[in-house]
Design a protein around this motif. Sequence first.
Motif, PDB file in Angstrom:
ATOM      1  N   PRO A 101      -7.044  -0.609  13.134  1.00  0.00           N
ATOM      2  CA  PRO A 101      -7.283   0.409  12.113  1.00  0.00           C
ATOM      3  C   PRO A 101      -7.174  -0.178  10.700  1.00  0.00           C
ATOM      4  O   PRO A 101      -6.423  -1.117  10.456  1.00  0.00           O
ATOM      5  CB  PRO A 101      -6.173   1.432  12.356  1.00  0.00           C
ATOM      6  N   THR A 102      -7.944   0.388   9.815  1.00  0.00           N
ATOM      7  CA  THR A 102      -7.896   0.023   8.399  1.00  0.00           C
ATOM      8  C   THR A 102      -7.060   1.083   7.681  1.00  0.00           C
ATOM      9  O   THR A 102      -7.259   2.275   7.891  1.00  0.00           O
ATOM     10  CB  THR A 102      -9.324   0.001   7.801  1.00  0.00           C
ATOM     11  N   THR A 103      -6.118   0.617   6.882  1.00  0.00           N
ATOM     12  CA  THR A 103      -5.275   1.556   6.140  1.00  0.00           C
ATOM     13  C   THR A 103      -5.677   1.558   4.672  1.00  0.00           C
ATOM     14  O   THR A 103      -6.098   0.538   4.127  1.00  0.00           O
ATOM     15  CB  THR A 103      -3.788   1.198   6.250  1.00  0.00           C
ATOM     16  N   ILE A 104      -5.555   2.734   4.063  1.00  0.00           N
ATOM     17  CA  ILE A 104      -5.858   2.887   2.639  1.00  0.00           C
ATOM     18  C   ILE A 104      -4.642   3.531   1.986  1.00  0.00           C
ATOM     19  O   ILE A 104      -4.139   4.553   2.453  1.00  0.00           O
ATOM     20  CB  ILE A 104      -7.094   3.784   2.420  1.00  0.00           C
ATOM     21  N   SER A 105      -4.154   2.908   0.934  1.00  0.00           N
ATOM     22  CA  SER A 105      -3.068   3.503   0.150  1.00  0.00           C
ATOM     23  C   SER A 105      -3.375   3.292  -1.318  1.00  0.00           C
ATOM     24  O   SER A 105      -4.081   2.364  -1.693  1.00  0.00           O
ATOM     25  CB  SER A 105      -1.713   2.914   0.529  1.00  0.00           C
ATOM     26  N   MET A 106      -2.845   4.189  -2.130  1.00  0.00           N
ATOM     27  CA  MET A 106      -3.136   4.175  -3.562  1.00  0.00           C
ATOM     28  C   MET A 106      -1.956   3.567  -4.314  1.00  0.00           C
ATOM     29  O   MET A 106      -0.809   3.950  -4.103  1.00  0.00           O
ATOM     30  CB  MET A 106      -3.383   5.597  -4.055  1.00  0.00           C
ATOM     31  N   LYS A 107      -2.243   2.637  -5.228  1.00  0.00           N
ATOM     32  CA  LYS A 107      -1.195   2.023  -6.048  1.00  0.00           C
ATOM     33  C   LYS A 107      -0.450   3.077  -6.864  1.00  0.00           C
ATOM     34  O   LYS A 107       0.736   2.940  -7.122  1.00  0.00           O
ATOM     35  CB  LYS A 107      -1.785   0.967  -6.985  1.00  0.00           C
ATOM     36  N   LYS A 108      -1.148   4.158  -7.255  1.00  0.00           N
ATOM     37  CA  LYS A 108      -0.509   5.178  -8.085  1.00  0.00           C
ATOM     38  C   LYS A 108       0.646   5.870  -7.368  1.00  0.00           C
ATOM     39  O   LYS A 108       1.507   6.455  -8.000  1.00  0.00           O
ATOM     40  CB  LYS A 108      -1.525   6.207  -8.573  1.00  0.00           C
ATOM     41  N   HIS A 109       0.696   5.776  -6.050  1.00  0.00           N
ATOM     42  CA  HIS A 109       1.788   6.385  -5.294  1.00  0.00           C
ATOM     43  C   HIS A 109       3.030   5.505  -5.234  1.00  0.00           C
ATOM     44  O   HIS A 109       4.109   5.982  -4.875  1.00  0.00           O
ATOM     45  CB  HIS A 109       1.351   6.718  -3.868  1.00  0.00           C
ATOM     46  N   ASP A 110       2.887   4.222  -5.580  1.00  0.00           N
ATOM     47  CA  ASP A 110       4.004   3.287  -5.449  1.00  0.00           C
ATOM     48  C   ASP A 110       5.280   3.768  -6.135  1.00  0.00           C
ATOM     49  O   ASP A 110       6.380   3.524  -5.658  1.00  0.00           O
ATOM     50  CB  ASP A 110       3.633   1.911  -6.013  1.00  0.00           C
ATOM     51  N   TYR A 111       5.140   4.413  -7.282  1.00  0.00           N
ATOM     52  CA  TYR A 111       6.313   4.773  -8.084  1.00  0.00           C
ATOM     53  C   TYR A 111       6.741   6.222  -7.911  1.00  0.00           C
ATOM     54  O   TYR A 111       7.671   6.677  -8.572  1.00  0.00           O
ATOM     55  CB  TYR A 111       6.046   4.434  -9.561  1.00  0.00           C
ATOM     56  N   ALA A 112       6.091   6.931  -7.009  1.00  0.00           N
ATOM     57  CA  ALA A 112       6.512   8.301  -6.710  1.00  0.00           C
ATOM     58  C   ALA A 112       7.778   8.239  -5.868  1.00  0.00           C
ATOM     59  O   ALA A 112       7.925   7.381  -5.000  1.00  0.00           O
ATOM     60  CB  ALA A 112       5.406   9.036  -5.955  1.00  0.00           C
ATOM     61  N   ASN A 113       8.685   9.130  -6.145  1.00  0.00           N
ATOM     62  CA  ASN A 113       9.929   9.195  -5.374  1.00  0.00           C
ATOM     63  C   ASN A 113       9.756  10.156  -4.204  1.00  0.00           C
ATOM     64  O   ASN A 113       9.030  11.133  -4.303  1.00  0.00           O
ATOM     65  CB  ASN A 113      11.082   9.663  -6.259  1.00  0.00           C
ATOM     66  N   VAL A 114      10.464   9.852  -3.118  1.00  0.00           N
ATOM     67  CA  VAL A 114      10.339  10.668  -1.920  1.00  0.00           C
ATOM     68  C   VAL A 114      11.736  10.894  -1.327  1.00  0.00           C
ATOM     69  O   VAL A 114      12.606  10.034  -1.419  1.00  0.00           O
ATOM     70  CB  VAL A 114       9.379  10.000  -0.904  1.00  0.00           C
ATOM     71  N   TYR A 115      11.909  12.079  -0.768  1.00  0.00           N
ATOM     72  CA  TYR A 115      13.165  12.416  -0.090  1.00  0.00           C
ATOM     73  C   TYR A 115      12.801  12.990   1.275  1.00  0.00           C
ATOM     74  O   TYR A 115      12.050  13.954   1.364  1.00  0.00           O
ATOM     75  CB  TYR A 115      13.960  13.460  -0.889  1.00  0.00           C
TER      76      TYR A 115
END
Length: 191
Positions: free
Chosen positions: A91-105
Amino acid sequence: METLIEITTMPKKIGILFKVFSREDYKEGFLDGHLYMNTIDYFRKYEEELDGNIADKFEALTGWLQPHDAILTLEVNGEKLTLNPDDMAAPTTISMKKHDYANVYCMTQLHSHDIDMSCVKGVEEERLLREYFTLPKESQNLGAYLVIIVNPAAFLERVRLAVLEHMEREDVYAYQAKQVIYYDENTTSLT
């Protein structure tokens, strides 16, 4: 500043939320109302030896494309390259650099899978409920301290109100609370 507040209505089937902590002071901080969040990039890059822990190199993917579902055309240095399903081994994965700095809980939910818990019908429903409300074995790798939230709606409302205060001070740009959707990574494509 543009703001986004989205709280997906949590379905009735959530029975409880729980959070496991690796240290007692983390648990106590949570009980005092502090939610510590790492960035998505942190979870993508975190390396560990135990399964079912916090590392997730696929955190916040925007696409998961099975070879049989995709034809990819790339342009590299002005030349176009087309990859057909037979050219891709996984599978090929796609992720956005803009999400790198979003915080998640993240928290774990246990629920009844739509069994009416006020009227359990027979031994089979009781067996299923016991299975559904058993902590996953992987959660043991997260730590020795457990907090159980028996009223998820009240908890999420308190979080929403606290986030609104942070948004008014412009400490927080956007907030979402929603359930993670799991899929069969061996057969499913997501975009």
